[in-house]
Design an enzyme around this catalytic site. Structure first.
Site, PDB file in Angstrom:
ATOM      1  N   HIS A 297       1.387  -7.549  -9.164  1.00  0.00           N
ATOM      2  CA  HIS A 297       2.704  -8.137  -8.903  1.00  0.00           C
ATOM      3  C   HIS A 297       2.832  -8.506  -7.425  1.00  0.00           C
ATOM      4  O   HIS A 297       3.263  -9.596  -7.073  1.00  0.00           O
ATOM      5  CB  HIS A 297       3.791  -7.125  -9.302  1.00  0.00           C
ATOM      6  CG  HIS A 297       5.197  -7.595  -9.066  1.00  0.00           C
ATOM      7  ND1 HIS A 297       5.992  -8.087 -10.073  1.00  0.00           N
ATOM      8  CD2 HIS A 297       5.949  -7.623  -7.938  1.00  0.00           C
ATOM      9  CE1 HIS A 297       7.180  -8.415  -9.578  1.00  0.00           C
ATOM     10  NE2 HIS A 297       7.178  -8.128  -8.284  1.00  0.00           N
ATOM     11  N   GLU A 298       2.400  -7.579  -6.568  1.00  0.00           N
ATOM     12  CA  GLU A 298       2.485  -7.812  -5.122  1.00  0.00           C
ATOM     13  C   GLU A 298       1.591  -8.966  -4.684  1.00  0.00           C
ATOM     14  O   GLU A 298       2.018  -9.843  -3.925  1.00  0.00           O
ATOM     15  CB  GLU A 298       2.102  -6.536  -4.373  1.00  0.00           C
ATOM     16  CG  GLU A 298       1.973  -6.696  -2.875  1.00  0.00           C
ATOM     17  CD  GLU A 298       3.318  -6.875  -2.182  1.00  0.00           C
ATOM     18  OE1 GLU A 298       3.327  -7.040  -0.958  1.00  0.00           O
ATOM     19  OE2 GLU A 298       4.355  -6.873  -2.865  1.00  0.00           O
ATOM     20  N   HIS A 307       9.930 -14.041  -8.479  1.00  0.00           N
ATOM     21  CA  HIS A 307      10.261 -13.245  -9.656  1.00  0.00           C
ATOM     22  C   HIS A 307      10.529 -14.158 -10.847  1.00  0.00           C
ATOM     23  O   HIS A 307      11.287 -15.116 -10.738  1.00  0.00           O
ATOM     24  CB  HIS A 307      11.472 -12.360  -9.382  1.00  0.00           C
ATOM     25  CG  HIS A 307      11.158 -11.207  -8.496  1.00  0.00           C
ATOM     26  ND1 HIS A 307      11.873 -10.921  -7.354  1.00  0.00           N
ATOM     27  CD2 HIS A 307      10.188 -10.262  -8.571  1.00  0.00           C
ATOM     28  CE1 HIS A 307      11.359  -9.846  -6.775  1.00  0.00           C
ATOM     29  NE2 HIS A 307      10.332  -9.436  -7.478  1.00  0.00           N
ATOM     30  N   CYS A 308       9.911 -13.850 -11.964  1.00  0.00           N
ATOM     31  CA  CYS A 308      10.003 -14.688 -13.164  1.00  0.00           C
ATOM     32  C   CYS A 308      11.320 -14.430 -13.895  1.00  0.00           C
ATOM     33  O   CYS A 308      11.736 -13.297 -14.070  1.00  0.00           O
ATOM     34  CB  CYS A 308       8.825 -14.397 -14.094  1.00  0.00           C
ATOM     35  SG  CYS A 308       8.849 -15.408 -15.590  1.00  0.00           S
ATOM     36  N   CYS A 313       7.458 -10.913 -18.434  1.00  0.00           N
ATOM     37  CA  CYS A 313       6.351 -11.295 -17.560  1.00  0.00           C
ATOM     38  C   CYS A 313       6.106 -10.232 -16.506  1.00  0.00           C
ATOM     39  O   CYS A 313       7.029  -9.535 -16.064  1.00  0.00           O
ATOM     40  CB  CYS A 313       6.689 -12.629 -16.889  1.00  0.00           C
ATOM     41  SG  CYS A 313       5.477 -13.269 -15.719  1.00  0.00           S
ATOM     42  N   CYS A 332       3.485 -14.536 -18.073  1.00  0.00           N
ATOM     43  CA  CYS A 332       3.948 -15.476 -19.077  1.00  0.00           C
ATOM     44  C   CYS A 332       3.218 -16.799 -18.859  1.00  0.00           C
ATOM     45  O   CYS A 332       2.588 -16.999 -17.807  1.00  0.00           O
ATOM     46  CB  CYS A 332       5.469 -15.656 -18.968  1.00  0.00           C
ATOM     47  SG  CYS A 332       5.994 -16.670 -17.547  1.00  0.00           S
TER      48      CYS A 332
END
Length: 403
Positions: A297-298, A307-308, A313, A332
């Protein structure tokens, strides 16, 4: 529970765009890749689902931000992509991840292999672990927890100075708690998108971090000078077992923590959003591996992915543990296309690499030797069961890609 459900047209536009050039780019993808990505807007898809909100404290409600579609990502002049001669992700460990150097190295190998599969096509290298003193960063004792903390922003400055010539980015990891500035309580992680560096901590993943019996508490910080880092010499770090780094925790949202997480818009600094833990470790191996979720994520933020807000996701923000546990381990289709355009991998090759990493047994299983004890070594095998459900999902994606 509330469901964030976008129309088929909205999702299709977010994925493909209305820009003729980007539409043409999409049409040039392998038809099998298009088939998988089109699952984003196919009604009733069993591969990708909508975002679900369970409480007003969930990220999207408490941190409103503009969504980023593929066209906006692709046109963003501030984002950076790997280029010729800069295609390596470096992982810098600050302190140890285990109670011995060999254990720390083994966990780092797992993270390295995972990143190489997730960001398929890029090289991932481990830098030599360093002590806190090498960073020359400020540190303090947190007023609430009485645990030591190190300054995240100053560590970013250190990583920037030490960034290798061939690096796309350098990500630091540590078992010591972080703070970004004196007025803040703590931060889980921080990254500079423009400089390609990031740092995050696993410290608060421990079940006893907030306990009054936590061995890392410091009653009084005594320093001979600003360059005296001796307090870290024998500082207690929670044992970085596979449970701590690879499994998830469940806890209710923590009240009274305003401003701990950034909103994730296009600014120089993006803050990681995994929440603190106050409950016991879950023994369910099917729960998402927290350290891996956080790491990818990072790095996704460093690639320029915000951010989705389209579908469930990996790149969704999370404001508390219950919300984080609902996040999938992968991207996603909209975010996957963003990453693919930045790195250039084939979706089938990436899926195969992820399955291979999950199935691969550790060649040098980490072993814990209790300090001051003559007990036999304790084997900690790579917990491949923690990725079982994810592997099944990837296999279904492969089936679409191989039709």
């Amino acid at each position: 529970m509330q469901t964030v459900r976008h129309s088929e047209h909205t999702l299709k536009t977010a994925l493909i765009s209305k820009n003729p050039e980007l539409v043409k780019q999409y049409e040039q993808l392998d038809p099998r890749e298009q088939r998988l990505l089109n699952e984003a807007f196919r009604p009733g898809s069993d591969l990708f689902g909508p975002i679900t909100l369970h409480s007003p404290s969930d990220w999207i409600i408490s941190h409103p931000e503009a969504p980023q579609d593929f066209e906006e990502f692709f046109s963003d002049l501030h984002r950076k992509s790997p280029s010729s001669g800069k295609q390596t992700i470096y992982i810098q460990c600050i302190g140890l991840l285990g109670n011995t150097r060999s254990i720390s190295e083994e966990y780092l190998k797992w993270l390295k292999g995972y990143c190489e599969a997730f960001f398929y096509g890029l090289t991932v290298k481990l830098l030599e672990p360093i002590p806190v003193s090498a960073t020359r960063c400020s540190f303090r004792v947190n007023d609430s927890t009485r645990n030591l903390q190190i300054h995240a922003g100053q560590i970013l400055t250190f990583l920037k100075k030490k960034k290798p010539e061939d690096a796309f980015c350098v990500v630091g990891i540590t078992m010591i708690d972080l703070y970004p500035r004196d007025s803040w309580n703590f931060v889980f992680g921080q990254a500079s998108l423009t400089e390609g560096v990031g740092i995050f901590s696993f410290a608060r993943y421990g079940t006893d971090f907030h306990s009054s019996h936590f061995k890392g508490k410091v009653k009084k910080l005594e320093r001979k000078s600003s360059s005296d880092y001796s307090v870290f010499d024998d500082y207690y770090l929670p044992e970085a077992t596979s449970v701590l780094l690879l499994r998830s925790y469940r806890a209710p949202p923590l009240p009274g923590c305003p401003g701990i997480w950034g909103k994730g818009r296009r600014t120089e600094f993006q803050r990681v959003s995994p929440p603190p833990s106050r409950t016991a470790v879950s023994t369910r191996a099917s729960l998402p591996p927290r350290a891996y979720w956080t790491l990818t994520h990072e790095i996704g933020h460093i690639f320029g992915l915000r951010h989705c807000q389209w579908l469930a996701c990996l790149m969704q923000g999370s404001n508390h543990l219950e919300e984080a546990d609902r996040r999938p381990l992968d991207l996603c289709p909209i975010c996957l296309r963003k990453l693919q355009s930045a790195v250039g991998f084939r979706l089938r090759d990436r899926c195969k690499a992820l399955v291979k990493w999950i199935d691969a047994e550790s060649t040098d299983t980490p072993r814990v030797t209790p300090k001051h004890s003559r007990e036999e070594l304790v084997t900690l095998p790579k917990p491949v069961e923690a990725f079982k459900e994810w592997k099944e999902w990837i296999t279904r994606c492969l089936a679409v890609l191989q039709k």
